[in-house]
Design an enzyme around this catalytic site. Structure first.
Site, PDB file in Angstrom:
ATOM      1  N   HIS A 153      19.586 -17.379 101.614  1.00  0.00           N
ATOM      2  CA  HIS A 153      19.657 -18.220 100.406  1.00  0.00           C
ATOM      3  C   HIS A 153      18.435 -18.119  99.499  1.00  0.00           C
ATOM      4  O   HIS A 153      18.196 -19.023  98.697  1.00  0.00           O
ATOM      5  CB  HIS A 153      19.863 -19.699 100.783  1.00  0.00           C
ATOM      6  N   HIS A 263      34.565 -18.914 100.935  1.00  0.00           N
ATOM      7  CA  HIS A 263      33.821 -20.167 100.755  1.00  0.00           C
ATOM      8  C   HIS A 263      33.996 -20.637  99.308  1.00  0.00           C
ATOM      9  O   HIS A 263      33.669 -19.910  98.368  1.00  0.00           O
ATOM     10  CB  HIS A 263      32.353 -19.898 101.077  1.00  0.00           C
ATOM     11  N   GLU A 315      34.510 -23.527 105.059  1.00  0.00           N
ATOM     12  CA  GLU A 315      34.532 -24.318 103.813  1.00  0.00           C
ATOM     13  C   GLU A 315      35.284 -23.548 102.731  1.00  0.00           C
ATOM     14  O   GLU A 315      34.810 -23.392 101.602  1.00  0.00           O
ATOM     15  CB  GLU A 315      33.106 -24.630 103.350  1.00  0.00           C
ATOM     16  N   GLU A 331      35.282 -29.795  99.088  1.00  0.00           N
ATOM     17  CA  GLU A 331      33.882 -30.212  99.010  1.00  0.00           C
ATOM     18  C   GLU A 331      33.531 -30.710  97.608  1.00  0.00           C
ATOM     19  O   GLU A 331      33.985 -30.158  96.607  1.00  0.00           O
ATOM     20  CB  GLU A 331      32.976 -29.024  99.386  1.00  0.00           C
ATOM     21  N   CYS A 333      30.831 -30.315  96.044  1.00  0.00           N
ATOM     22  CA  CYS A 333      30.209 -29.224  95.280  1.00  0.00           C
ATOM     23  C   CYS A 333      31.253 -28.265  94.711  1.00  0.00           C
ATOM     24  O   CYS A 333      31.040 -27.693  93.642  1.00  0.00           O
ATOM     25  CB  CYS A 333      29.244 -28.424  96.150  1.00  0.00           C
ATOM     26  N   CYS A 414      23.874 -30.664 100.019  1.00  0.00           N
ATOM     27  CA  CYS A 414      24.044 -30.050  98.695  1.00  0.00           C
ATOM     28  C   CYS A 414      24.748 -30.968  97.704  1.00  0.00           C
ATOM     29  O   CYS A 414      24.500 -30.892  96.501  1.00  0.00           O
ATOM     30  CB  CYS A 414      24.842 -28.758  98.848  1.00  0.00           C
TER      31      CYS A 414
HETATM   32 ZN   LIG Z   1      28.044 -29.710  98.673  1.00  0.00          ZN
END
Ligand SMILES: [Zn+2]
Length: 667
Positions: A153, A263, A315, A331, A333, A414
């Protein structure tokens, strides 16, 4: 609506650096954004959420990034091999700083401005002399830089750092944070440029950040680097992993797939970057590819709430029509990212469908994440909670993304900071302009101040949307000619425009003019101060919504919507002895307005008529004949907007309820 054929409003500004105070400022497109200084949200649903963000969510986030040691990681960069938190913990400090930067622009909060400066100082001190900046790699006792592009990341963190810096650059100008971000971006261009490492990040994000830095600074190398990252994706430069390369979209080139896979947040962030690259480089084929992938994903891989990502494993997006309500990951996000993508596509094309999906997602996923006190959040947003579950511990980060109640913070956190930066910058997606006029995409009480054809235009907007459907728009400045375009959502069959201003268009004063759903309704005329136009959306008509039969998991079920809001039933609202597992809605009767619960001002609840189903808890649940639900007593079921769920303690919940088969001859 202008959709590509009319002159792009920004056509004369290609290559110029815009000073607009907004997160996304393309150099061209069908419509142009208006900055946070041009659109004020002053009352209603989004103003309340912005106030909650300012008063609770941002301070809460700041408290937690300190408490869990993620700011300390930056303060002590180089002195400890691995600090607390996940490998991408730096990014949550950056997302919080971005939220603070937008918030500072919105409110002029000097204290928050000073906090940004203070955090920028901490971040600057952690940066190495060549621009590298990450607390987990490259120093004594740590793995080598870029030795784990799959999971490290590092570039993802730069992306969030750069977005925070762009927010700062556009809201206050060059400062410590913007210099840090440009040094980091220059380092990335050297390290990963045409002559550098042939790699991409396991988590897309830097692509759109680099394009925005290009837009904010005019430095072409950032755009070139973003394009290189987009083109490199799907070439298999990342190692294979147990989830497969589709997890980080490195299995197929960006423009070579049909729908989003893997994802969900990664897929959507990558799509944002690809759209940004396409818009800035004039790559229409890439823009078309991303639009097609968006279409297919919305048609077959999106929840009624707008949520994306059906699987908790990875995810990830599932296959077409794989949309289980109870297993839904959706999610927060991914909701934020879907809204970001829709906004980019709207700016490029001017098409209403993109704002439509963004609205659905903002109301039913993004606004659902924070608790009413702004100090706890949902990470996953399922549409069916089978058991009430347990409250989260208020003083410990939750180790799990999936929980029945909101958590104050997560070990992977996140979502809270993503919600905070989105809400702080919401003013930036309310309205746009083109050469002929103003387009309103989202309805909120507030004001719009813009320039059309070189003339200043001011509008005042008053509405209690989404609780009420009347949107009143008043001209505050005179203008000889201006086209005002109002988005009519896809559910709004029967919407009308009304107001004295329509009289000049050949109708009698005040006459209602029906307008089509899923499009923009426009009034093109001279405006005097005080001229008023009203859009009346049929919000008060709650409606039943049925799923496509290919979505196996909810076949035979029905959901209830009112305006842009998706409703749900919580078990605590059922009469004693009734169970959410054993009711079936009688859809012959429309949903009725319910008694107001203590869930915030203006909240509208609904009631549907249902029948309980006689069940034997010990019986084998399969048999030779279909079982019709709802053969028992009548049970009223109260419904609340799903973004308000779980604010009254643990409760089982359902968005999709079994529908009782209609009687013969009923409509
Ligand atoms: Zn998130």
């Amino acid at each position: 609506m202008c959709a590509g054929s009319c002159p792009g409003p920004g056509a004369g500004e290609v290559g110029a650096v815009s000073t607009m105070i907004a997160p996304v400022v393309p150099s061209n497109g069908a419509v142009r954004p208006l900055g946070l200084d041009r659109v004020r949200i002053t009352g209603g649903f989004w103003a309340e959420l912005q106030a909650r963000n300012a008063d609770a969510m941002i301070p809460h986030g700041h408290e937690w990034v300190e408490r869990v040691g993620w700011v300390e990681n930056l303060r002590r960069a180089g002195t400890r091999p691995a600090g607390p938190g996940p490998v991408f913990a730096d990014s949550d400090v950056y997302k919080l700083v971005e939220a603070m930067a937008w918030e500072t622009a919105r409110t002029g909060d000097a204290g928050l401005d000073a906090t940004v400066d203070e955090l920028a100082g901490v971040i600057a001190a952690a940066q190495e002399s060549d621009g590298y900046l990450h607390t987990r790699f490259g120093r004594p006792g740590q793995p080598a830089r870029y030795s784990d592009l799959e999971w490290g990341h590092e570039l993802y963190c730069y992306g969030h750092l750069i977005q925070a810096a762009v927010a700062r650059l556009r809201t206050r100008g060059e400062d410590t944070l913007t210099r840090v971000a440009m040094r980091a971006a220059d380092h990335v261009c050297r390290e990963f440029g045409p002559a550098g490492r042939v790699g991409v990040c396991g988590h897309p994000e830097i692509e759109m950040a680099l394009v925005e830095l290009y837009r904010a600074t005019g430095e072409r190398r950032y755009l070139d680097q973003a394009r290189l990252f987009v083109d490199r994706r799907g070439q298999g430069t990342l190692a294979d992993i147990p989830f497969g390369r589709s997890y980080f979209q490195d299995d197929v080139p960006v423009r070579g797939r049909d729908a989003f896979v893997g994802h969900a947040v990664r897929a959507l962030y990558l799509a944002c970057g690809a759209v940004d690259v396409a818009v800035e480089t004039g790559d229409d084929k890439l823009l078309d590819a991303m639009t097609r992938q968006w279409e297919r994903t919305v048609a077959a891989r999106t929840y009624l709430t707008g949520g994306m990502g059906a699987r908790s494993e990875g995810e990830a997006f599932g296959e077409d029509y794989e949309l289980p309500p109870d297993g839904a990951y959706a999610e927060t996000c991914a909701g934020v990212a879907a809204a970001m993508l829709s906004w980019r596509l709207l700016l490029a094309t001017g098409e209403a469908r993109f704002a439509d999906l963004a609205e659905r997602t903002l109301f039913n996923v993004v606004a659902a994440s924070p608790a009413l006190d702004g100090r706890a959040f949902y990470y996953a947003n399922p549409l069916h909670q089978r058991v009430p579950g347990e409250p989260r511990e208020p003083d410990r980060p939750s180790p799990r993304a999936i929980s029945s109640l909101r958590a104050p913070w997560f070990e992977v956190s996140c979502c809270p900071t993503n919600v905070a930066r989105t809400i702080a910058s919401l003013g930036g997606i309310v309205a746009t302009v083109d050469a002929a006029g103003i387009q309103l995409h989202h309805y909120t009480t507030g004001s719009v101040d813009a320039e059309v054809g070189g003339r200043r235009v001011g509008l005042r907007i008053e509405t209690a949307y989404p609780w009420d459907g009347t949107v009143r728009i008043t001209a505050e400045r005179p203008i000889e000619r201006m086209r005002l375009s109002l988005r009519v959502p896809s559910w709004a069959e029967g919407a009308v425009l009304t107001g004295e201003v329509l009289a000049g268009d050949g109708l009698t004063g005040g006459a209602d003019r029906p307008v089509a759903a899923s499009a923009y309704a426009s009034v093109d005329r001279q405006w005097r101060v005080g001229d008023e136009l009203r859009l009346v959306l049929p919000v008060s008509r709650a409606r039943y919504t049925y799923p496509d039969p290919r979505i196996d998991a909810v076949r035979g079920c029905v959901a209830v919507e009112r305006g842009p809001l998706v409703y749900c039933a919580e078990a605590i609202d059922l009469p004693q002895g009734a169970s959410l597992d054993a009711v079936a809605v009688e859809t012959d009767a429309p949903p009725a307005r319910g008694a107001e619960p203590a869930l915030g001002p203006d909240t509208v609840t609904l009631t549907v008529r249902a029948r309980s189903t006689e069940v034997d808890p010990t019986a084998w649940p399969y048999g030779p004949r279909p079982t019709a639900p709802g053969d028992g007593a009548e049970v009223p079921v109260r419904l609340i907007p799903c973004h308000l769920r779980a604010n009254r303690g643990p409760a089982a919940m359902r968005v999709w309820l079994p529908a009782k088969p209609r009687r013969e001859g009923s409509p």
